[in-house]
Design a protein around this motif. Structure first.
Motif, PDB file in Angstrom:
ATOM      1  N   PHE A  86     -37.173  -8.169  18.886  1.00  0.00           N
ATOM      2  CA  PHE A  86     -36.915  -8.473  20.281  1.00  0.00           C
ATOM      3  C   PHE A  86     -37.108  -9.943  20.794  1.00  0.00           C
ATOM      4  N   MET A  87     -36.366 -10.323  21.805  1.00  0.00           N
ATOM      5  CA  MET A  87     -36.242 -11.581  22.429  1.00  0.00           C
ATOM      6  C   MET A  87     -35.893 -12.705  21.334  1.00  0.00           C
ATOM      7  N   ASP A  88     -35.437 -12.430  19.892  1.00  0.00           N
ATOM      8  CA  ASP A  88     -34.834 -13.681  19.254  1.00  0.00           C
ATOM      9  C   ASP A  88     -33.357 -13.718  19.849  1.00  0.00           C
ATOM     10  N   THR A  89     -33.075 -15.205  19.671  1.00  0.00           N
ATOM     11  CA  THR A  89     -31.826 -15.588  20.111  1.00  0.00           C
ATOM     12  C   THR A  89     -31.050 -15.938  18.701  1.00  0.00           C
ATOM     13  N   VAL A  90     -29.756 -15.421  18.579  1.00  0.00           N
ATOM     14  CA  VAL A  90     -28.868 -15.667  17.425  1.00  0.00           C
ATOM     15  C   VAL A  90     -27.811 -16.423  17.721  1.00  0.00           C
ATOM     16  N   THR A  91     -27.699 -17.802  17.304  1.00  0.00           N
ATOM     17  CA  THR A  91     -26.549 -18.479  17.388  1.00  0.00           C
ATOM     18  C   THR A  91     -25.460 -18.779  16.284  1.00  0.00           C
ATOM     19  N   ILE A  92     -24.272 -18.676  16.566  1.00  0.00           N
ATOM     20  CA  ILE A  92     -23.335 -19.033  15.484  1.00  0.00           C
ATOM     21  C   ILE A  92     -22.675 -20.142  16.159  1.00  0.00           C
ATOM     22  N   GLU A  93     -22.776 -21.417  15.903  1.00  0.00           N
ATOM     23  CA  GLU A  93     -22.244 -22.541  16.208  1.00  0.00           C
ATOM     24  C   GLU A  93     -20.618 -22.553  15.785  1.00  0.00           C
ATOM     25  N   LYS A  94     -20.335 -21.941  14.957  1.00  0.00           N
ATOM     26  CA  LYS A  94     -18.806 -21.985  14.477  1.00  0.00           C
ATOM     27  C   LYS A  94     -18.044 -21.413  15.256  1.00  0.00           C
ATOM     28  N   THR A  95     -18.499 -20.270  15.984  1.00  0.00           N
ATOM     29  CA  THR A  95     -17.789 -19.591  17.059  1.00  0.00           C
ATOM     30  C   THR A  95     -18.171 -19.627  18.493  1.00  0.00           C
ATOM     31  N   GLY A  96     -19.277 -20.543  18.286  1.00  0.00           N
ATOM     32  CA  GLY A  96     -19.916 -20.656  19.781  1.00  0.00           C
ATOM     33  C   GLY A  96     -20.640 -19.457  20.537  1.00  0.00           C
ATOM     34  N   ASP A  97     -20.987 -18.327  19.734  1.00  0.00           N
ATOM     35  CA  ASP A  97     -21.593 -17.344  20.147  1.00  0.00           C
ATOM     36  C   ASP A  97     -23.053 -17.519  20.048  1.00  0.00           C
ATOM     37  N   LYS A  98     -23.636 -17.022  21.308  1.00  0.00           N
ATOM     38  CA  LYS A  98     -25.192 -17.115  21.412  1.00  0.00           C
ATOM     39  C   LYS A  98     -25.604 -15.782  22.156  1.00  0.00           C
ATOM     40  N   PHE A  99     -26.343 -15.092  21.428  1.00  0.00           N
ATOM     41  CA  PHE A  99     -26.989 -13.855  21.846  1.00  0.00           C
ATOM     42  C   PHE A  99     -28.426 -13.643  21.741  1.00  0.00           C
ATOM     43  N   ARG A 100     -29.091 -12.754  22.585  1.00  0.00           N
ATOM     44  CA  ARG A 100     -30.359 -12.523  22.777  1.00  0.00           C
ATOM     45  C   ARG A 100     -30.565 -10.882  22.496  1.00  0.00           C
ATOM     46  N   LEU A 101     -31.563 -10.713  21.538  1.00  0.00           N
ATOM     47  CA  LEU A 101     -31.641  -9.212  20.996  1.00  0.00           C
ATOM     48  C   LEU A 101     -32.816  -8.481  22.097  1.00  0.00           C
ATOM     49  N   LEU A 102     -31.981  -7.602  22.619  1.00  0.00           N
ATOM     50  CA  LEU A 102     -32.811  -6.719  23.767  1.00  0.00           C
ATOM     51  C   LEU A 102     -32.578  -5.377  23.344  1.00  0.00           C
ATOM     52  N   TYR A 103     -33.441  -4.546  24.161  1.00  0.00           N
ATOM     53  CA  TYR A 103     -33.132  -3.087  24.224  1.00  0.00           C
ATOM     54  C   TYR A 103     -32.399  -2.498  25.299  1.00  0.00           C
ATOM     55  N   ASP A 104     -31.622  -1.416  24.881  1.00  0.00           N
ATOM     56  CA  ASP A 104     -30.868  -0.678  25.937  1.00  0.00           C
ATOM     57  C   ASP A 104     -31.744   0.459  26.284  1.00  0.00           C
ATOM     58  N   THR A 105     -31.318   1.423  27.125  1.00  0.00           N
ATOM     59  CA  THR A 105     -32.244   2.377  27.735  1.00  0.00           C
ATOM     60  C   THR A 105     -32.618   3.449  26.876  1.00  0.00           C
ATOM     61  N   LYS A 106     -31.562   3.436  25.673  1.00  0.00           N
ATOM     62  CA  LYS A 106     -31.843   4.553  24.599  1.00  0.00           C
ATOM     63  C   LYS A 106     -32.721   4.133  23.476  1.00  0.00           C
ATOM     64  N   GLY A 107     -33.245   2.826  23.661  1.00  0.00           N
ATOM     65  CA  GLY A 107     -34.059   2.236  22.387  1.00  0.00           C
ATOM     66  C   GLY A 107     -33.424   1.766  21.324  1.00  0.00           C
ATOM     67  N   ARG A 108     -32.022   1.297  21.642  1.00  0.00           N
ATOM     68  CA  ARG A 108     -31.445   0.746  20.303  1.00  0.00           C
ATOM     69  C   ARG A 108     -31.258  -0.917  20.897  1.00  0.00           C
ATOM     70  N   PHE A 109     -31.236  -1.607  19.886  1.00  0.00           N
ATOM     71  CA  PHE A 109     -30.877  -3.084  19.864  1.00  0.00           C
ATOM     72  C   PHE A 109     -29.480  -3.504  20.341  1.00  0.00           C
ATOM     73  N   VAL A 110     -29.564  -4.422  21.491  1.00  0.00           N
ATOM     74  CA  VAL A 110     -28.442  -4.916  21.855  1.00  0.00           C
ATOM     75  C   VAL A 110     -28.295  -6.336  21.741  1.00  0.00           C
ATOM     76  N   LEU A 111     -27.093  -6.716  21.330  1.00  0.00           N
ATOM     77  CA  LEU A 111     -26.716  -8.197  20.963  1.00  0.00           C
ATOM     78  C   LEU A 111     -26.278  -8.782  22.375  1.00  0.00           C
ATOM     79  N   HIS A 112     -27.222  -9.077  23.299  1.00  0.00           N
ATOM     80  CA  HIS A 112     -26.624  -9.591  24.601  1.00  0.00           C
ATOM     81  C   HIS A 112     -26.298 -10.975  24.748  1.00  0.00           C
ATOM     82  N   ARG A 113     -25.102 -11.202  25.231  1.00  0.00           N
ATOM     83  CA  ARG A 113     -24.563 -12.672  25.325  1.00  0.00           C
ATOM     84  C   ARG A 113     -25.054 -13.321  26.246  1.00  0.00           C
ATOM     85  N   ILE A 114     -25.377 -14.652  25.925  1.00  0.00           N
ATOM     86  CA  ILE A 114     -26.148 -15.487  27.081  1.00  0.00           C
ATOM     87  C   ILE A 114     -25.495 -16.711  27.066  1.00  0.00           C
ATOM     88  N   THR A 115     -26.048 -17.659  28.118  1.00  0.00           N
ATOM     89  CA  THR A 115     -25.421 -18.927  28.157  1.00  0.00           C
ATOM     90  C   THR A 115     -26.109 -20.295  27.369  1.00  0.00           C
TER      91      THR A 115
END
Length: 314
Positions: A86-115
């Motif tokens: 939870f709250m970790d940031t996952v960065t893939i510089e090759k593709t320019g993707d940046k995500f933060r691990l959050l929960y949805d309302t069903k308790g599952r991990f969501v890779l939420h795209r961030i700036t």
């Protein structure tokens, strides 16, 4: 006696929020010992292969990580089983993707795209405040960090904003009534709302009452509450599409049925377009006028000689 560390995890015993099919094999990737607990984490192989679809097999995911393309909290991680939580940031510089691990309302991990600006920091909950050797104060956070010489006003349950470049605390948020919080465990995992009150139960768990954006109120243990903003209008991190509002079973079913109906309509429309494009445009041919019948000449032999007679049209 113990037989050593456990190195395997059966697929049926894996956490439900990993969303692994039970027919996909016998075993599941067991996370390494790390900053997050086994049942509160997501191994990197599941992020690369199952969620982002950058790899189709175990071998492809291994090659991606060994090429040092993936960063977690601004540090390169090459272990397939590294536990991101939870709250970790996952960065893939090759593709320019940046995500933060959050929960949805069903308790599952969501890779939420961030700036890119939001990927520079993360929020950490203070789990412990203690005094170390030589009377040096320190705090322990939910992701296994130990930070020396914190603000003396910090208390257990508060949230600190950590700069991932330097590892230092930029600011901190007080756990109090009126702050914005997300639930990270229990039956209300992923719900977001305003902290209304706190019930103290000496010798047991304190209970926190929270009110979400739709006006619904719920209660949970204080250890499950994670402060993400000083007020409802000032969240420090962006939230997934549901904004932490949990729908009832009837509302969720209606939304799912309408989504399925829309998908069917789109599929039918696409099929109709494909059929129309495959058909050749044929110009209706003009009906030809039938030719006039020709008259045939039949010679009739008679005793006195040959005479010709017009035969009727066929």
């Amino acid at each position: 006696m113990g037989r050593g560390p456990k190195l395997h995890l059966k697929r049926l015993n894996a956490p439900h929020h990993w969303m692994l099919g039970k027919l996909g094999g016998i075993f599941a990737p067991r996370p390494r010992a790390g900053p997050h607990k086994l049942r509160e984490s997501l191994p990197l192989i599941l992020i690369i292969r199952n969620r982002l679809k950058y790899a189709l097999t175990y071998r492809e995911a291994l090659m991606i990580l060994k090429m040092r393309f993936v960063k977690v909290d601004n540090k390169v991680r090459t272990d397939l089983k590294y536990p991101a939580g939870f709250m970790d940031t996952v960065t893939i510089e090759k593709t320019g993707d940046k995500f933060r691990l959050l929960y949805d309302t069903k308790g599952r991990f969501v890779l939420h795209r961030i700036t890119e600006k939001e990927a520079e920091f993360k929020l950490c909950r203070v789990n412990k405040i203690a005094m170390g050797p030589r009377r040096r104060p320190y705090i322990c956070t939910h992701d296994g960090r130990t930070i020396l010489y914190p603000d003396p006003k910090l208390k257990r349950g508060d949230t600190v904003v950590v700069n991932l470049e330097t590892g230092k605390v930029k600011e901190w948020l007080r756990f109090r009534a009126g702050s914005l919080a997300m639930v990270t465990s229990g039956g209300n995992t992923g719900r977001v709302g305003e902290v209304i009150s706190r019930e103290r139960h000496p010798g047991s768990f304190d209970i926190v009452h929270i009110k979400d954006a739709s006006g619904a109120t719920f209660a949970t243990r204080i250890d499950n509450v994670f402060v993400i903003g000083p007020s409802v209008s000032e969240p420090l991190v962006t939230l997934p599409k549901d904004k932490g509002v949990k729908l009832s079973l009837v509302e969720d079913r209606e939304r799912r049925l309408t989504r399925q109906a829309l998908q069917k309509q789109l599929q039918r429309g696409e099929k109709g377009k494909k059929k129309g494009s495959l058909r050749k445009k044929t110009v209706p041919a003009k009906t030809p006028t039938p030719p006039k019948p020709k008259k045939k000449v039949i010679f009739l032999k008679k005793r006195k000689g040959a005479t010709k007679k017009d035969a009727p049209a066929e």
